[in-house]
Design an enzyme around this catalytic site. Structure first.
Site, PDB file in Angstrom:
ATOM      1  N   ASP A 124     -21.928  45.026 -56.973  1.00  0.00           N
ATOM      2  CA  ASP A 124     -23.351  45.742 -56.676  1.00  0.00           C
ATOM      3  C   ASP A 124     -23.748  45.011 -55.538  1.00  0.00           C
ATOM      4  O   ASP A 124     -24.022  43.792 -55.062  1.00  0.00           O
ATOM      5  CB  ASP A 124     -24.170  45.078 -57.999  1.00  0.00           C
ATOM      6  CG  ASP A 124     -25.318  45.585 -58.010  1.00  0.00           C
ATOM      7  OD1 ASP A 124     -25.617  46.683 -57.274  1.00  0.00           O
ATOM      8  OD2 ASP A 124     -25.952  45.385 -59.062  1.00  0.00           O
ATOM      9  N   TYR A 126     -27.048  45.671 -54.743  1.00  0.00           N
ATOM     10  CA  TYR A 126     -28.508  45.349 -54.916  1.00  0.00           C
ATOM     11  C   TYR A 126     -28.416  44.059 -55.823  1.00  0.00           C
ATOM     12  O   TYR A 126     -28.784  43.924 -56.870  1.00  0.00           O
ATOM     13  CB  TYR A 126     -29.082  46.436 -55.699  1.00  0.00           C
ATOM     14  CG  TYR A 126     -29.417  47.585 -54.746  1.00  0.00           C
ATOM     15  CD1 TYR A 126     -30.184  47.780 -53.995  1.00  0.00           C
ATOM     16  CD2 TYR A 126     -28.481  48.820 -54.780  1.00  0.00           C
ATOM     17  CE1 TYR A 126     -30.608  48.879 -53.206  1.00  0.00           C
ATOM     18  CE2 TYR A 126     -28.642  49.953 -54.240  1.00  0.00           C
ATOM     19  CZ  TYR A 126     -29.969  50.030 -53.478  1.00  0.00           C
ATOM     20  OH  TYR A 126     -30.051  51.036 -52.374  1.00  0.00           O
ATOM     21  N   HIS A 131     -32.775  42.889 -51.203  1.00  0.00           N
ATOM     22  CA  HIS A 131     -31.889  43.661 -50.676  1.00  0.00           C
ATOM     23  C   HIS A 131     -32.094  45.253 -50.836  1.00  0.00           C
ATOM     24  O   HIS A 131     -32.059  46.210 -50.085  1.00  0.00           O
ATOM     25  CB  HIS A 131     -30.661  43.508 -51.291  1.00  0.00           C
ATOM     26  CG  HIS A 131     -29.973  42.104 -50.754  1.00  0.00           C
ATOM     27  ND1 HIS A 131     -28.953  41.674 -51.550  1.00  0.00           N
ATOM     28  CD2 HIS A 131     -29.704  41.700 -49.826  1.00  0.00           C
ATOM     29  CE1 HIS A 131     -28.558  40.288 -50.668  1.00  0.00           C
ATOM     30  NE2 HIS A 131     -29.187  40.719 -49.668  1.00  0.00           N
ATOM     31  N   ARG A 140     -35.742  55.074 -45.435  1.00  0.00           N
ATOM     32  CA  ARG A 140     -37.200  55.876 -45.383  1.00  0.00           C
ATOM     33  C   ARG A 140     -38.162  55.544 -44.198  1.00  0.00           C
ATOM     34  O   ARG A 140     -39.134  56.018 -43.994  1.00  0.00           O
ATOM     35  CB  ARG A 140     -38.030  55.526 -46.600  1.00  0.00           C
ATOM     36  CG  ARG A 140     -37.435  56.261 -48.097  1.00  0.00           C
ATOM     37  CD  ARG A 140     -38.300  55.966 -49.219  1.00  0.00           C
ATOM     38  NE  ARG A 140     -38.781  54.528 -49.487  1.00  0.00           N
ATOM     39  CZ  ARG A 140     -37.825  53.821 -50.269  1.00  0.00           C
ATOM     40  NH1 ARG A 140     -36.795  54.059 -50.506  1.00  0.00           N
ATOM     41  NH2 ARG A 140     -38.400  52.499 -50.160  1.00  0.00           N
TER      42      ARG A 140
END
Length: 145
Positions: A124, A126, A131, A140
């Site tokens: 994982d 995240y 993170h 973004r």
């Protein structure tokens, strides 16, 4: 604690710090498990299996694998027993196994190191809110709410 293996004074691998890894050499391209000491690697796949008697019956087989997974799965009590055996019986100055062990030493300069474990599943990415936030910013851009 002192080893019969010559260890330079500034070495990262004295007898008190014996890291496990996977290596090969030009003479023997098989990936095998070893432990660093000084400027040497002790080839654990070549060590006499009887040395591990009383620790775990699967230990000799684990040291003949191309990765550390089987050994790692045995748990802390086995790891500790192996390290104690290495420090007290195999690599210690005056060891009765000195001649046998010396034959299993490989100069680090002649070895090629490899990934020590086979990673089988997704890890994982995240692992924290930080993170996740940073990845979001990468995709973004940074904006204020």
């Amino acid at each position: 604690m002192k080893s019969f293996v010559e260890v330079p004074a500034n070495s990262d691998f004295p007898i008190q710090n014996l890291p496990f890894g996977v290596f090969s050499t030009c003479e023997n391209p098989t990936h095998r498990i070893g432990v660093a000491i000084g400027e040497q690697i002790l080839d654990l796949s070549a060590v006499d299996d009887s040395i591990w008697a009383g620790i775990d019956a699967n230990l000799p087989s684990a040291f003949k694998q191309p990765v550390l997974n089987d050994f790692m799965s045995m748990g802390r009590s086995v790891w500790s027993a192996v390290r104690k055996t290495l420090q007290d019986d195999l690599l210690a100055e005056g060891s009765s196994s000195q001649e046998k062990i010396a034959a299993c030493l490989i100069p680090q300069a002649t070895a090629k190191m490899h990934l020590p474990a086979k990673i089988g599943d997704y890890t994982d990415f995240y692992s924290s809110v930080h993170h996740a936030t940073n990845v979001g910013i990468m995709f973004r851009g940074k904006f204020l709410l």
